[in-house]
Design a protein around this motif. Structure first.
Motif, PDB file in Angstrom:
ATOM      1  N   LEU A  57       0.825  -1.208   0.000  1.00 54.62           N
ATOM      2  CA  LEU A  57       0.000   0.000   0.000  1.00 54.62           C
ATOM      3  C   LEU A  57       0.861   1.261   0.000  1.00 54.62           C
ATOM      4  CD1 LEU A  57      -2.740  -1.288   2.424  1.00 54.62           C
ATOM      5  CD2 LEU A  57      -3.118  -0.543   0.048  1.00 54.62           C
ATOM      6  N   PHE A  58       1.906   1.275   0.806  1.00 51.97           N
ATOM      7  CA  PHE A  58       2.803   2.431   0.778  1.00 51.97           C
ATOM      8  C   PHE A  58       3.460   2.564  -0.594  1.00 51.97           C
ATOM      9  CE2 PHE A  58       2.898   2.756   5.509  1.00 51.97           C
ATOM     10  CZ  PHE A  58       2.718   4.136   5.605  1.00 51.97           C
ATOM     11  N   SER A  59       3.777   1.446  -1.222  1.00 48.84           N
ATOM     12  CA  SER A  59       4.326   1.479  -2.570  1.00 48.84           C
ATOM     13  C   SER A  59       3.384   2.239  -3.494  1.00 48.84           C
ATOM     14  CB  SER A  59       4.551   0.059  -3.088  1.00 48.84           C
ATOM     15  OG  SER A  59       4.900   0.076  -4.452  1.00 48.84           O
ATOM     16  N   ALA A  60       2.102   1.946  -3.407  1.00 52.66           N
ATOM     17  CA  ALA A  60       1.108   2.619  -4.245  1.00 52.66           C
ATOM     18  C   ALA A  60       1.045   4.119  -3.953  1.00 52.66           C
ATOM     19  CB  ALA A  60      -0.260   1.982  -4.047  1.00 52.66           C
ATOM     20  N   LEU A  61       1.227   4.497  -2.693  1.00 51.33           N
ATOM     21  CA  LEU A  61       1.151   5.913  -2.330  1.00 51.33           C
ATOM     22  C   LEU A  61       2.336   6.710  -2.873  1.00 51.33           C
ATOM     23  CD1 LEU A  61      -0.167   5.792   1.345  1.00 51.33           C
ATOM     24  CD2 LEU A  61      -1.437   5.741  -0.807  1.00 51.33           C
ATOM     25  N   LEU A 121       9.572  -0.782  -1.915  1.00 54.58           N
ATOM     26  CA  LEU A 121       8.485  -1.201  -1.035  1.00 54.58           C
ATOM     27  C   LEU A 121       7.713  -2.375  -1.629  1.00 54.58           C
ATOM     28  CD1 LEU A 121       7.308   2.322   0.106  1.00 54.58           C
ATOM     29  CD2 LEU A 121       8.298   0.550   1.578  1.00 54.58           C
ATOM     30  N   GLU A 122       7.510  -2.346  -2.933  1.00 47.80           N
ATOM     31  CA  GLU A 122       6.842  -3.477  -3.594  1.00 47.80           C
ATOM     32  C   GLU A 122       7.681  -4.743  -3.428  1.00 47.80           C
ATOM     33  OE1 GLU A 122       3.756  -5.373  -5.440  1.00 47.80           O
ATOM     34  OE2 GLU A 122       3.773  -3.254  -4.893  1.00 47.80           O
ATOM     35  N   GLU A 141      -7.376   2.112   2.540  1.00 49.19           N
ATOM     36  CA  GLU A 141      -6.960   0.771   2.941  1.00 49.19           C
ATOM     37  C   GLU A 141      -5.671   0.826   3.767  1.00 49.19           C
ATOM     38  OE1 GLU A 141      -6.892  -3.316   3.556  1.00 49.19           O
ATOM     39  OE2 GLU A 141      -8.512  -1.930   3.082  1.00 49.19           O
ATOM     40  N   CYS A 142      -4.760   1.702   3.406  1.00 51.46           N
ATOM     41  CA  CYS A 142      -3.521   1.856   4.175  1.00 51.46           C
ATOM     42  C   CYS A 142      -3.861   2.294   5.602  1.00 51.46           C
ATOM     43  CB  CYS A 142      -2.591   2.858   3.487  1.00 51.46           C
ATOM     44  SG  CYS A 142      -0.948   2.940   4.208  1.00 51.46           S
ATOM     45  N   LEU A 170       5.371   6.546   6.716  1.00 49.01           N
ATOM     46  CA  LEU A 170       6.178   5.374   6.363  1.00 49.01           C
ATOM     47  C   LEU A 170       7.351   5.223   7.319  1.00 49.01           C
ATOM     48  CD1 LEU A 170       6.962   2.984   4.578  1.00 49.01           C
ATOM     49  CD2 LEU A 170       8.073   4.623   3.021  1.00 49.01           C
ATOM     50  N   LEU A 171       8.003   6.315   7.642  1.00 47.63           N
ATOM     51  CA  LEU A 171       9.128   6.275   8.584  1.00 47.63           C
ATOM     52  C   LEU A 171       8.663   5.749   9.943  1.00 47.63           C
ATOM     53  CD1 LEU A 171      12.099   6.913   9.244  1.00 47.63           C
ATOM     54  CD2 LEU A 171      11.376   9.266   9.729  1.00 47.63           C
TER      55      LEU A 171
END
Length: 181
Positions: A11-15, A120-121, A29-30, A165-166
């Protein structure tokens, strides 16, 4: 029981990819995945969602480009933040690509191996306690994200995503084993 980490990495990858019409659902969803075990990270994502819900996709695209493509202190390339533009980064990119291949991961052809969304992915395909996953987080992502947070202006909505994310990566740390990237 702790939340599974791999879906959150995805999800973070998508962001951290160029905004698409799916962005509001991905943010939602995240937030849902984070809120129980990572409330600080969830709150920062919630603030980003509030901004996204009242902003046009065209304006989000403009903000994304001016944040990540124009401003070097916010480039979404951890290798750049760790090594700059020199041989060490090139070596890092080659080693990272080798790790991707060893694990059957194919990075998008239009992106460098050290783009935050790609890394991230890739993390989403590894077991969270895998030595490689922990090395990527400890030795690469955390130091790069710390540098990135220093470069953001407070009013930039992506500052909250980077801080989220951090916070998530710091809170979800696994015990580190010795290895080499």
């Amino acid at each position: 029981m702790k939340t599974q980490l791999q879906p959150i990495y995805r999800l973070f990858s998508a962001l951290f990819t160029y905004p698409s019409p799916e962005l509001p659902a991905e943010i939602s969803e995240c937030h849902r995945q984070l809120k129980t075990d990572y409330p600080e990270a969830a709150e920062l994502i919630n603030q980003f969602q509030t901004f996204v819900n009242r902003t046009s996709i065209a304006h989000l695209e403009e903000i994304y480009t001016s944040t990540f493509d124009v401003n070097p202190v916010c480039f979404p390339y951890p290798g750049f933040h760790l090594f700059g533009e020199n041989f060490n980064r090139a070596d890092f990119l080659v080693k990272l690509q080798q790790k991707y291949q060893e694990h059957g991961f194919t990075a998008p052809p239009n992106e460098l191996a050290d783009h935050l969304s790609v890394m991230l992915e890739f993390l989403s395909t590894l077991e969270p306690d895998a030595v490689l996953a922990q090395e990527l987080i400890e030795d690469c992502l955390l130091p790069a994200l710390e540098k990135m947070t220093e470069g953001f202006k407070a009013e930039n909505p992506y500052a909250g995503v980077v801080r989220s994310l951090l916070s998530f990566l710091q809170s979800s740390r696994q015990p580190v084993q010795v290895g080499s990237l």
